[in-house]
Design a protein around this motif. Structure first.
Motif, short mmCIF file in Angstrom:
data_model
loop_
_atom_site.label_atom_id
_atom_site.label_comp_id
_atom_site.label_asym_id
_atom_site.label_seq_id
_atom_site.Cartn_x
_atom_site.Cartn_y
_atom_site.Cartn_z
N TRP A 57 16.24 -115.28 25.62
CA TRP A 57 15.19 -115.24 24.62
C TRP A 57 14.22 -116.39 24.80
O TRP A 57 14.63 -117.49 25.16
CB TRP A 57 15.76 -115.35 23.20
N MET A 58 12.96 -116.17 24.48
CA MET A 58 12.00 -117.26 24.34
C MET A 58 12.18 -117.80 22.93
O MET A 58 12.20 -117.02 21.97
CB MET A 58 10.57 -116.78 24.54
N GLU A 59 12.32 -119.10 22.83
CA GLU A 59 12.54 -119.71 21.52
C GLU A 59 11.68 -120.96 21.38
O GLU A 59 11.16 -121.48 22.36
CB GLU A 59 14.02 -120.07 21.34
N GLU A 60 11.61 -121.44 20.16
CA GLU A 60 10.90 -122.67 19.85
C GLU A 60 11.95 -123.76 19.61
O GLU A 60 12.88 -123.56 18.82
CB GLU A 60 10.05 -122.47 18.61
N ALA A 61 11.80 -124.88 20.28
CA ALA A 61 12.79 -125.95 20.20
C ALA A 61 12.85 -126.56 18.80
O ALA A 61 11.83 -126.73 18.15
CB ALA A 61 12.47 -127.03 21.23
N SER A 62 14.06 -126.88 18.40
CA SER A 62 14.28 -127.57 17.14
C SER A 62 15.58 -128.36 17.27
O SER A 62 16.66 -127.77 17.42
CB SER A 62 14.39 -126.56 16.00
N GLY A 63 15.48 -129.66 17.29
CA GLY A 63 16.66 -130.51 17.34
C GLY A 63 17.33 -130.62 18.70
O GLY A 63 18.50 -130.96 18.78
N LEU A 64 16.59 -130.30 19.77
CA LEU A 64 17.15 -130.42 21.12
C LEU A 64 16.73 -131.75 21.74
O LEU A 64 15.59 -132.18 21.58
CB LEU A 64 16.66 -129.28 22.02
N GLU A 65 17.62 -132.40 22.46
CA GLU A 65 17.29 -133.66 23.12
C GLU A 65 16.32 -133.47 24.28
O GLU A 65 15.48 -134.32 24.54
CB GLU A 65 18.57 -134.32 23.66
N GLU A 66 16.42 -132.34 24.96
CA GLU A 66 15.66 -132.11 26.19
C GLU A 66 14.22 -131.67 25.97
O GLU A 66 13.42 -131.71 26.88
CB GLU A 66 16.36 -131.06 27.06
N ILE A 67 13.90 -131.20 24.75
CA ILE A 67 12.59 -130.61 24.49
C ILE A 67 12.07 -131.11 23.14
O ILE A 67 12.83 -131.20 22.18
CB ILE A 67 12.65 -129.07 24.46
N VAL A 68 10.78 -131.35 23.08
CA VAL A 68 10.14 -131.76 21.84
C VAL A 68 10.17 -130.59 20.85
O VAL A 68 9.92 -129.44 21.24
CB VAL A 68 8.67 -132.18 22.12
N ASP A 69 10.49 -130.88 19.60
CA ASP A 69 10.48 -129.83 18.56
C ASP A 69 9.15 -129.09 18.57
O ASP A 69 8.09 -129.71 18.66
CB ASP A 69 10.71 -130.44 17.18
N ASP A 71 8.10 -127.05 20.93
CA ASP A 71 7.79 -126.55 22.28
C ASP A 71 8.61 -125.30 22.58
O ASP A 71 9.75 -125.17 22.13
CB ASP A 71 8.08 -127.61 23.35
N SER A 72 8.05 -124.40 23.35
CA SER A 72 8.74 -123.17 23.73
C SER A 72 9.63 -123.41 24.94
O SER A 72 9.33 -124.23 25.80
CB SER A 72 7.72 -122.08 24.06
N TYR A 73 10.72 -122.66 25.00
CA TYR A 73 11.63 -122.68 26.14
C TYR A 73 12.36 -121.34 26.19
O TYR A 73 12.22 -120.52 25.29
CB TYR A 73 12.62 -123.86 26.04
N ILE A 74 13.12 -121.13 27.25
CA ILE A 74 13.92 -119.91 27.39
C ILE A 74 15.38 -120.27 27.13
O ILE A 74 15.92 -121.20 27.73
CB ILE A 74 13.76 -119.29 28.79
N TYR A 75 15.99 -119.54 26.21
CA TYR A 75 17.39 -119.72 25.85
C TYR A 75 18.21 -118.66 26.57
O TYR A 75 17.89 -117.47 26.49
CB TYR A 75 17.54 -119.60 24.34
N CYS A 76 19.27 -119.07 27.25
CA CYS A 76 20.15 -118.15 27.98
C CYS A 76 21.58 -118.33 27.48
O CYS A 76 22.13 -119.42 27.54
CB CYS A 76 20.13 -118.45 29.48
N LEU A 77 22.16 -117.25 26.99
CA LEU A 77 23.55 -117.28 26.53
C LEU A 77 24.35 -116.25 27.30
O LEU A 77 24.12 -115.04 27.22
CB LEU A 77 23.62 -116.96 25.03
N PHE A 78 25.28 -116.76 28.11
CA PHE A 78 26.20 -115.92 28.88
C PHE A 78 27.45 -115.74 28.02
O PHE A 78 28.21 -116.68 27.83
CB PHE A 78 26.56 -116.58 30.20
#
Length: 108
Positions: A57-69, A71-78
């Protein structure tokens, strides 16, 4: 839960195209069905007790160390482990190497 990864970039405008190409890059057996959505995809299997094998999924960062709240990123759940999931991850990693824009995988 399974393996959780994110994919970040400094060029968030490319993320929708990345998601489409990640879905197209996967190879899987007939026991799986790829379901596409406007913001991602799910690889489902015929096992009603555990139907989802992979979600992206494309998601918006919230509370992640690697990305500024925000900002968009791709979330992958295996959801599954083993050789099959490793193969999908490898296929997706290879596809992300084809993009300019500094796509970086990180573990969640």
């Amino acid at each position: 839960m399974g393996w959780e990864y994110g994919i970040r970039t400094t060029e968030s405008a490319i993320l929708p195209e990345v998601v489409k190409r990640l879905a197209s890059a996967l190879t899987f057996t007939d026991m799986y069905i790829l379901e596409r959505f406007s913001n991602g995809f799910v690889l489902k299997r015929e096992d009603p007790s555990w139907p989802r094998a992979l979600e992206v999924w494309m998601e918006e960062a919230s509370g992640l160390e690697e990305i500024v709240d925000g900002d968009s990123y791709i979330y992958c759940l295996f959801h599954i482990w083993g050789e099959e999931a490793r193969s999908w991850m490898h296929q997706m990693e290879q596809e992300t190497r084809q993009f300019d824009g500094g796509l970086i995988w990180f573990e969640l």
